[in-house]
Design a protein around this motif. Structure first.
Motif, short mmCIF file in Angstrom:
data_model
loop_
_atom_site.label_atom_id
_atom_site.label_comp_id
_atom_site.label_asym_id
_atom_site.label_seq_id
_atom_site.Cartn_x
_atom_site.Cartn_y
_atom_site.Cartn_z
N UNK A 194 -20.29 -1.09 15.53
CA UNK A 194 -20.31 -0.97 14.07
C UNK A 194 -21.01 0.31 13.59
N UNK A 195 -21.46 1.14 14.53
CA UNK A 195 -22.10 2.42 14.20
C UNK A 195 -23.32 2.23 13.29
N UNK A 196 -24.09 1.19 13.59
CA UNK A 196 -25.26 0.88 12.77
C UNK A 196 -26.39 1.87 13.03
N UNK A 197 -26.58 2.24 14.28
CA UNK A 197 -27.73 3.06 14.66
C UNK A 197 -27.53 4.55 14.40
N UNK A 198 -26.28 4.97 14.15
CA UNK A 198 -26.02 6.39 13.92
C UNK A 198 -25.30 6.62 12.59
N UNK A 199 -25.64 5.82 11.63
CA UNK A 199 -25.05 5.97 10.31
C UNK A 199 -25.68 7.16 9.59
N UNK A 200 -24.98 7.67 8.57
CA UNK A 200 -25.53 8.78 7.79
C UNK A 200 -26.81 8.39 7.08
N UNK A 201 -26.92 7.12 6.72
CA UNK A 201 -28.14 6.65 6.06
C UNK A 201 -29.35 6.82 6.96
N UNK A 202 -29.20 6.45 8.22
CA UNK A 202 -30.31 6.59 9.17
C UNK A 202 -30.58 8.05 9.50
N UNK A 203 -29.52 8.84 9.64
CA UNK A 203 -29.71 10.26 9.94
C UNK A 203 -30.45 10.96 8.80
N UNK A 204 -30.04 10.70 7.57
CA UNK A 204 -30.69 11.31 6.41
C UNK A 204 -32.12 10.80 6.25
N UNK A 205 -32.35 9.54 6.61
CA UNK A 205 -33.72 9.00 6.51
C UNK A 205 -34.65 9.70 7.49
N UNK A 206 -34.16 10.01 8.70
CA UNK A 206 -34.97 10.74 9.66
C UNK A 206 -35.20 12.18 9.20
N UNK A 207 -34.19 12.78 8.59
CA UNK A 207 -34.37 14.13 8.04
C UNK A 207 -35.40 14.12 6.91
N UNK A 208 -35.34 13.11 6.06
CA UNK A 208 -36.32 12.98 4.99
C UNK A 208 -37.71 12.78 5.55
N UNK A 209 -37.81 12.00 6.62
CA UNK A 209 -39.11 11.79 7.27
C UNK A 209 -39.67 13.10 7.81
N UNK A 210 -38.80 13.93 8.38
CA UNK A 210 -39.25 15.23 8.89
C UNK A 210 -39.72 16.15 7.78
N UNK A 211 -39.01 16.14 6.65
CA UNK A 211 -39.42 16.96 5.51
C UNK A 211 -40.77 16.51 4.97
#
Length: 207
Positions: free
Chosen positions: A27-44
């Motif tokens: 279901x592509x739960x672990x590599x969704x755009x929501x999770x990717x963007x959340x990790x990018x936001x965490x890095x920022x």
């Protein structure tokens, strides 16, 4: 790379015991755009904490015994040290199963940074240029350097830790339910536990 290659959410036996785990990949739960963007936001957010914390604390404060403030080289070394500590400590918080390799990679990365600072700063000034003995003669001997690192790591990781704890407690993903079940069972080695029928559902895991 080490986190992706060597970390595992649950043991192989639990993957067999709870085949619903494979649905997270389908279901592509672990590599969704929501999770990717959340990790990018965490890095920022981490970058903002590191930059403004270091500059506000060190830029105008007395750093040496004579009352001198930090130079640009010392400020840069401190900020990059904070980056190394935050990244590796956050990776340590994200690891589900620690092995010897992961300990070596996480804590060895921090150690390797200081070995580099020592080795590079010990080279002649024509090679090390502005990094000449910055760590050996300045940062290593300054209590404020280590205090800033400690405060930055705590400030940067606290929101991540709280978010992870709240998500685990109230909005767990399926693999987190399995991890929670394993912790509640007080089993240090799930490989030695018997395999039960594979018809377990998410509602049964919660119970």
């Amino acid at each position: 790379m080490a986190l992706g290659v060597f970390d595992q959410d649950v043991s192989p036996r639990f993957c067999i015991k709870f085949p619903q785990l494979y649905q997270e990949g389908v279901q592509n739960v672990l590599f969704s755009w929501k999770r990717i963007l959340s990790w990018m936001f965490n890095g920022v957010c981490n970058a903002i904490v590191i930059f403004f914390f270091c500059t506000s604390v060190l830029e105008t404060q007395a750093f040496r015994k004579g009352g001198q403030i930090v130079e640009l080289q010392v400020l840069g070394t401190t900020m990059y040290s904070c980056v190394v500590w935050v990244v590796n400590c956050q990776m340590a918080l994200s690891v589900s199963y620690f092995t010897l390799i992961q300990h070596i990679i996480v804590w060895g990365s921090i150690l390797l940074w200081y070995i580099f600072l020592f080795a590079y700063g010990s080279m002649p000034p024509r090679i090390s240029t502005t990094a000449y003995k910055v760590f050996l003669e300045v940062c290593m001997l300054a209590p404020s350097y280590w205090l800033v690192i400690l405060l930055v790591v705590f400030s940067a990781l606290l929101p991540f830790f709280l978010y992870s704890a709240i998500s685990m407690q109230f909005f767990p993903m399926y693999h987190q339910m399995i991890q929670w079940k394993r912790l509640k069972s007080n089993s240090d080695d799930p490989e030695n536990r018997p395999i039960e029928p594979t018809s377990t559902t998410a509602s049964e895991i919660r119970r």
